[in-house]
Design a protein around this motif. Sequence first.
Motif, PDB file in Angstrom:
ATOM      1  N   ARG A 223      -5.459  -4.193  -9.634  1.00 15.17           N
ATOM      2  CA  ARG A 223      -6.174  -2.940  -9.929  1.00 15.17           C
ATOM      3  C   ARG A 223      -6.075  -2.590 -11.410  1.00 15.17           C
ATOM      4  NH1 ARG A 223      -5.774   2.392 -10.607  1.00 15.17           N
ATOM      5  NH2 ARG A 223      -3.505   2.333 -10.736  1.00 15.17           N
ATOM      6  N   LEU A 224      -4.867  -2.685 -11.977  1.00 12.40           N
ATOM      7  CA  LEU A 224      -4.685  -2.348 -13.391  1.00 12.40           C
ATOM      8  C   LEU A 224      -5.381  -3.358 -14.299  1.00 12.40           C
ATOM      9  CD1 LEU A 224      -0.965  -1.157 -13.375  1.00 12.40           C
ATOM     10  CD2 LEU A 224      -3.008   0.253 -13.722  1.00 12.40           C
ATOM     11  N   THR A 225      -5.419  -4.616 -13.880  1.00 13.60           N
ATOM     12  CA  THR A 225      -6.105  -5.620 -14.696  1.00 13.60           C
ATOM     13  C   THR A 225      -7.617  -5.407 -14.640  1.00 13.60           C
ATOM     14  OG1 THR A 225      -4.306  -7.173 -14.247  1.00 13.60           O
ATOM     15  CG2 THR A 225      -6.309  -8.085 -15.189  1.00 13.60           C
ATOM     16  N   ARG A 226      -8.134  -4.964 -13.499  1.00 21.17           N
ATOM     17  CA  ARG A 226      -9.549  -4.586 -13.434  1.00 21.17           C
ATOM     18  C   ARG A 226      -9.824  -3.438 -14.415  1.00 21.17           C
ATOM     19  NH1 ARG A 226     -12.440  -6.853  -9.375  1.00 21.17           N
ATOM     20  NH2 ARG A 226     -11.384  -7.539  -7.458  1.00 21.17           N
ATOM     21  N   LEU A 227      -8.894  -2.487 -14.454  1.00 21.45           N
ATOM     22  CA  LEU A 227      -9.038  -1.370 -15.391  1.00 21.45           C
ATOM     23  C   LEU A 227      -9.042  -1.875 -16.827  1.00 21.45           C
ATOM     24  CD1 LEU A 227      -8.986   1.634 -16.233  1.00 21.45           C
ATOM     25  CD2 LEU A 227      -6.492   1.560 -15.960  1.00 21.45           C
TER      26      LEU A 227
END
Length: 421
Positions: A223-227
Motif C-alpha cells: 500500500r505504501l509503495t503504491r502511494l
Amino acid sequence: MTDGLRRVDDLLRELAPRIVGALTRRYGRFDVCEDATQEALVRAARLWPGEGIPDNPRGWLLTVASRLLIDQLRSEDSRRRREDAVFAATPQSELLGRPADAIADPDAARSDRDDSLKLLFLCCHPSLSVPSQIALTLRAAGGLTTAQIAAAFLVPEATMAQRISRAKAAIRSAGIRFELPEGEATERLRAVRQVLYLVFNEGYTASSGDELTAPSMSDEAIRLTRLLRRLLPDDGETAGLLALMLLTDARRPARTRPDGALVPLAEQDRTLWTQSLIAEGVALISDALPRGEVGPYQLQAAIAAVHDEAPSMKATDWPQILGLYELLEMAEPSPMTTLNRAVAVAMVHGPGAGLRLVESLEADSRLARSHRLLSTRAHLRELAGEYDAAASDYREAARRTASIPERRYLTGRFLDLESRR
C-alpha cells in the motif's frame, strides 16, 4: 473483519499520513502532531463503524487531531509557565506560531494538499537507525498502532513504544525539518525504498515466530509503495519495487499448507498464485525497464516475473534468470545476491558449479549467523547426491532459524535424508 470494519481500517490508513503531514506542515512539531493523529485515528476506529463514516472523513480527523494538539500544547505551556515566569506573559498564539483558531480551520480541513512524500522522507531520515525508520514509517505513514507494529515484529509493546519515542525525540533534537530534501534526495529516496522493502520481506517471510507470513506487513508495504509510486510516477526503481512486491506476493496463497507448513517454490501449486497481481507486476516492470537506467529493484522484479510466468519449476527459463542475476550482482553486489545466483548456476550448469559458488561465500562474515547459506548448500548437496553432507547442513540450518515453519521444514528435510541411510 467485516466489510464495514475493513473499509474503515483502509480509509484510516490512507488518511493517516495526510493528517500527520497537514499538522506538521502547519506547526512543525512532528512528535506531538503524530501523537495527536494517532489518538484521532483511535477515536475514529471506535466511533465510525457504529455511527458511520462522516461526509468529510479527512476534515473530521484533522479537526479532532487539531483539538487534541491544542490541548497538549496548552498543557505544555501551562507547565512551562509554572516553571518559568517568562511564559506567563507570552500569548498562546505566539507559542503555537499561529492563531489557535486556525488549527481547526474548516478551509484547512478541506485542503487536498498531500504531504505524504515529505512524511516518508522524514521517517526515513539517515540520522535514525533502520529499526527506528521502519517503526516510525509504519506508525506515522502507515497509521498502524504501536501494539500492531510490536505484534508484527514479536516484541513487547513497551519496547516498540520506546523505539518510536526515541526516534521522534531524535528528529526533534536534531532540528530535522519537514521538507523535501534537495541535495540528498536520491539517498533519502533510496532509504525510503529500503524501508518499504524490509517491511515487505518481514511480512512475506517472518524472521521469527509460529507463522511463515505476516500478511498485514506485506499488505502495508505494498500500500505504501503504491502511494510512493503515485507521488513519483516517473521513478523507475519505485515502479520496480512495486512490481517486485506484487510478483512475489502473488505466490503467497501457495506458500503454506492448511496446517501452516512451508511449501518450497518447486512444490507449489501454481494455479493458486494470484494472477491479477502477476499481470499487474509484469505490466509495471515491462513498462519501466525500457525507460532509462535499470536499478536493482527492476532487475529483481524481472527475475520474479520469469518465475511467475513459468508453468513449472522445470519449465523456468533458468539461463535468463542467471543472466539477470549476473546483472544484479554488477549493479548491487551482495552475498545474498551471490547465494541466489548460485541456485541459478546449479540449474543451468549443474549442482557442482553452484556449490563452488556457495563455497566462495563461506568466509563472508555477513552470512556467518544466517541459516540461508546452510539451507542453500544443503539443497545443492542434495541435488548432487551428497546426502550425508546435505543432512548435516539441513540440521544446522534448522537450528539457526528463528522461524518455526522454516525450522520444521528444514528438520523434515534432515529426517528424510537420514531415513535413506
